[in-house]
Design an enzyme around this catalytic site. Structure first.
Site, PDB file in Angstrom:
ATOM      1  N   GLU A   1      -3.978   3.993   6.157  1.00  0.00           N
ATOM      2  CA  GLU A   1      -3.839   3.685   4.727  1.00  0.00           C
ATOM      3  C   GLU A   1      -4.511   4.776   3.901  1.00  0.00           C
ATOM      4  OE1 GLU A   1      -4.599  -0.392   3.583  1.00  0.00           O
ATOM      5  OE2 GLU A   1      -5.578   0.256   1.728  1.00  0.00           O
TER       6      GLU A   1
ATOM      7  N   SER B   1     -10.110   0.520   3.331  1.00  0.00           N
ATOM      8  CA  SER B   1      -9.393   0.260   4.581  1.00  0.00           C
ATOM      9  C   SER B   1      -8.904   1.561   5.203  1.00  0.00           C
ATOM     10  CB  SER B   1      -8.185  -0.637   4.331  1.00  0.00           C
ATOM     11  OG  SER B   1      -8.634  -1.906   3.937  1.00  0.00           O
TER      12      SER B   1
ATOM     13  N   ARG C   1       0.810  -1.222   0.000  1.00  0.00           N
ATOM     14  CA  ARG C   1       0.000   0.000   0.000  1.00  0.00           C
ATOM     15  C   ARG C   1       0.845   1.275   0.000  1.00  0.00           C
ATOM     16  NH1 ARG C   1      -2.003  -3.671  -1.194  1.00  0.00           N
ATOM     17  NH2 ARG C   1      -3.702  -4.824  -0.265  1.00  0.00           N
TER      18      ARG C   1
HETATM   19  C1  FAD Z   1     -15.449  -0.426  -0.717  1.00  0.00           C
HETATM   20  C2  FAD Z   1     -13.964  -0.248  -0.918  1.00  0.00           C
HETATM   21  C3  FAD Z   1     -13.147  -1.368  -1.022  1.00  0.00           C
HETATM   22  C4  FAD Z   1     -11.772  -1.218  -1.178  1.00  0.00           C
HETATM   23  N1  FAD Z   1     -10.998  -2.342  -1.275  1.00  0.00           N
HETATM   24  C5  FAD Z   1      -9.674  -2.213  -1.453  1.00  0.00           C
HETATM   25  C6  FAD Z   1      -8.834  -3.375  -1.578  1.00  0.00           C
HETATM   26  O1  FAD Z   1      -9.281  -4.510  -1.539  1.00  0.00           O
HETATM   27  N2  FAD Z   1      -7.500  -3.194  -1.739  1.00  0.00           N
HETATM   28  C7  FAD Z   1      -6.952  -1.944  -1.803  1.00  0.00           C
HETATM   29  O2  FAD Z   1      -5.733  -1.848  -1.961  1.00  0.00           O
HETATM   30  N3  FAD Z   1      -7.713  -0.833  -1.689  1.00  0.00           N
HETATM   31  C8  FAD Z   1      -9.054  -0.938  -1.533  1.00  0.00           C
HETATM   32  N4  FAD Z   1      -9.821   0.182  -1.414  1.00  0.00           N
HETATM   33  C9  FAD Z   1      -9.176   1.523  -1.431  1.00  0.00           C
HETATM   34  C10 FAD Z   1      -9.078   2.168  -2.821  1.00  0.00           C
HETATM   35  O3  FAD Z   1     -10.120   1.701  -3.657  1.00  0.00           O
HETATM   36  C11 FAD Z   1      -7.725   1.910  -3.477  1.00  0.00           C
HETATM   37  O4  FAD Z   1      -6.662   2.443  -2.728  1.00  0.00           O
HETATM   38  C12 FAD Z   1      -7.694   2.527  -4.896  1.00  0.00           C
HETATM   39  O5  FAD Z   1      -6.558   2.065  -5.572  1.00  0.00           O
HETATM   40  C13 FAD Z   1      -7.681   4.043  -4.880  1.00  0.00           C
HETATM   41  O6  FAD Z   1      -7.878   4.455  -6.195  1.00  0.00           O
HETATM   42  P1  FAD Z   1      -8.572   5.840  -6.534  1.00  0.00           P
HETATM   43  O7  FAD Z   1      -8.481   6.029  -7.998  1.00  0.00           O
HETATM   44  O8  FAD Z   1      -9.926   5.912  -5.952  1.00  0.00           O
HETATM   45  O9  FAD Z   1      -7.580   6.829  -5.805  1.00  0.00           O
HETATM   46  P2  FAD Z   1      -7.958   7.983  -4.777  1.00  0.00           P
HETATM   47  O10 FAD Z   1      -8.632   7.382  -3.605  1.00  0.00           O
HETATM   48  O11 FAD Z   1      -8.637   9.076  -5.505  1.00  0.00           O
HETATM   49  O12 FAD Z   1      -6.491   8.448  -4.342  1.00  0.00           O
HETATM   50  C14 FAD Z   1      -5.684   7.623  -3.547  1.00  0.00           C
HETATM   51  C15 FAD Z   1      -4.257   8.183  -3.584  1.00  0.00           C
HETATM   52  O13 FAD Z   1      -3.761   8.061  -4.914  1.00  0.00           O
HETATM   53  C16 FAD Z   1      -3.440   9.344  -5.455  1.00  0.00           C
HETATM   54  N5  FAD Z   1      -3.815   9.328  -6.872  1.00  0.00           N
HETATM   55  C17 FAD Z   1      -5.031   9.058  -7.404  1.00  0.00           C
HETATM   56  N6  FAD Z   1      -4.945   9.077  -8.744  1.00  0.00           N
HETATM   57  C18 FAD Z   1      -3.665   9.364  -9.052  1.00  0.00           C
HETATM   58  C19 FAD Z   1      -2.944   9.535 -10.268  1.00  0.00           C
HETATM   59  N7  FAD Z   1      -3.516   9.404 -11.463  1.00  0.00           N
HETATM   60  N8  FAD Z   1      -1.628   9.831 -10.201  1.00  0.00           N
HETATM   61  C20 FAD Z   1      -1.009   9.973  -8.999  1.00  0.00           C
HETATM   62  N9  FAD Z   1      -1.635   9.824  -7.819  1.00  0.00           N
HETATM   63  C21 FAD Z   1      -2.945   9.521  -7.845  1.00  0.00           C
HETATM   64  C22 FAD Z   1      -4.225  10.341  -4.618  1.00  0.00           C
HETATM   65  O14 FAD Z   1      -3.597  11.606  -4.614  1.00  0.00           O
HETATM   66  C23 FAD Z   1      -4.195   9.674  -3.256  1.00  0.00           C
HETATM   67  O15 FAD Z   1      -2.948   9.908  -2.603  1.00  0.00           O
HETATM   68  C24 FAD Z   1     -11.208   0.075  -1.259  1.00  0.00           C
HETATM   69  C25 FAD Z   1     -12.042   1.197  -1.178  1.00  0.00           C
HETATM   70  C26 FAD Z   1     -13.408   1.047  -1.001  1.00  0.00           C
HETATM   71  C27 FAD Z   1     -14.271   2.266  -0.923  1.00  0.00           C
END
Ligand code: FAD
Length: 292
Positions: A280, A209, A160
């Site tokens: 996280e 998480s 992570r």
């Molecule tokens: C119901 C649910 C279940 C989940 N299950 C999991 C799981 O099983 N495993 C897991 O690892 N995570 C899980 N997550 C957390 C999340 O979905 C992941 O961390 C996901 O990868 C975040 O992606 P995002 O595009 O939504 O990023 P965001 O939440 O929008 O951003 C997360 C981070 O990434 C950065 N970021 C986003 N896009 C970019 C980009 N293009 N370039 C650079 N930085 C960027 C942001 O600045 C921030 O620091 C879950 C979340 C939810 C709501």
């Protein structure tokens, strides 16, 4: 260059909380992205990127930054042999569908991760023993300093985490997949999603998480549950009854409510297990947990 001011970020996060971005833009091409980054650098404005906002908590007073959300060609997906080439703003769901239709497997683990591939690389998101590190061939990272292409080692993808910092935008990723029959992919995805529904609050507003697992043999959710915090509430935020490492927006939650629950969980888990939980979820804006 289309720039908006004071855009509420609550609608860009899955938990549905948070104040406005001082500046907000949705670049649709590499040129637009470069232009925005150059402008921000010239004005000395901090740059943050959001994907689906599925792992972020935004300060209730907002973020004094330019917040970017990738669109257009920066969210497109195409298949190139056994690789999937996706804009950083492409969702895992769309990537998975395109890979399945092309008979390419290896990305099934991401079926229950509701984010974009850019956010997935930044977080090295993972599930069921696999993560982005396992499939990332390379990522195109754009910042005010220019464009670079880097692999999983250079980006230091680990549990992570990655070496990507504020102002580094993952504009494109190349995922290394392998031939697999679409029927087998569909079956595995269905099984993983069913498993997920049993164990996590998939129909509630959360940010995934809250904390990293402190040790492979000590899950954050289990530890928080042992401290009796399931159902514990602060304002409109509540520790999920389904999985204690999730905070649900039960209606009208604020970032401050979420932070209060996190602070309580850290105190109690430290008392009981002598470990310090590390969050996280990524903070946007001047959010801070009290020291233990
Ligand atoms: C119901 C649910 C279940 C989940 N299950 C999991 C799981 O099983 N495993 C897991 O690892 N995570 C899980 N997550 C957390 C999340 O979905 C992941 O961390 C996901 O990868 C975040 O992606 P995002 O595009 O939504 O990023 P965001 O939440 O929008 O951003 C997360 C981070 O990434 C950065 N970021 C986003 N896009 C970019 C980009 N293009 N370039 C650079 N930085 C960027 C942001 O600045 C921030 O620091 C879950 C979340 C939810 C709501």
């Amino acid at each position: 260059m289309k720039l908006a001011e004071h855009v509420g970020l609550d609608r860009y996060t899955t938990i549905g909380t948070g104040g406005p971005a001082r500046w907000f833009a949705e670049p649709a091409s590499l040129d637009e992205l470069a232009e925005l980054l150059a402008w921000a650098a010239g004005e000395r404005i901090v740059v943050e990127t959001v994907g689906l906002g599925s792992n972020v908590l935004v300060h209730d007073d907002g973020v004094d930054a330019l917040v970017l959300r990738l669109r257009g060609t920066l969210a497109e997906v195409r298949v190139d042999g056994e690789q999937l080439v996706a804009g950083g703003g492409a969702t895992n769901a769309v990537c998975l569908h395109r890979a399945r239709d092309a008979g390419l497997g290896g990305f099934e683990f991401a079926s229950a991760i509701p984010g974009t591939v850019g956010g997935g690389v930044r977080m090295n998101a993972g599930a069921y023993g696999r993560d982005f590190r396992a499939v990332l061939a390379e990522a195109v990272v754009v910042s005010a300093a220019g464009v670079r292409t880097a692999g999983a080692d250079e980006l230091a993808l680990a549990y992570r985490s990655s070496s990507l910092g504020q102002g580094d935008v993952v504009a494109q990723v190349r995922l290394r997949l392998e031939p697999r029959h679409p029927v087998a992919i569909r079956a595995e995805v269905a099984a993983l999603l069913a498993q997920r529904k049993q164990t996590q609050p998939t129909n509630k507003r959360t940010f995934g998480s809250v904390f990293k697992n402190p040790r492979p043999d000590l899950g954050a959710g289990w530890a928080i549950e042992q401290c009796g915090l399931k159902g514990f509430r602060s304002g409109g935020a509540v520790v999920s009854e389904r999985h204690a490492n999730f905070i649900e927006n039960a209606g009208g939650a604020t970032a401050a409510d979420c932070l209060a629950l996190m602070a309580e969980a850290r105190v109690r888990v430290k008392e009981r297990f002598a470990v310090e939980l590390e969050h996280e979820v990524r903070f946007l804006g001047p959010l801070e947990l009290p020291p233990l």
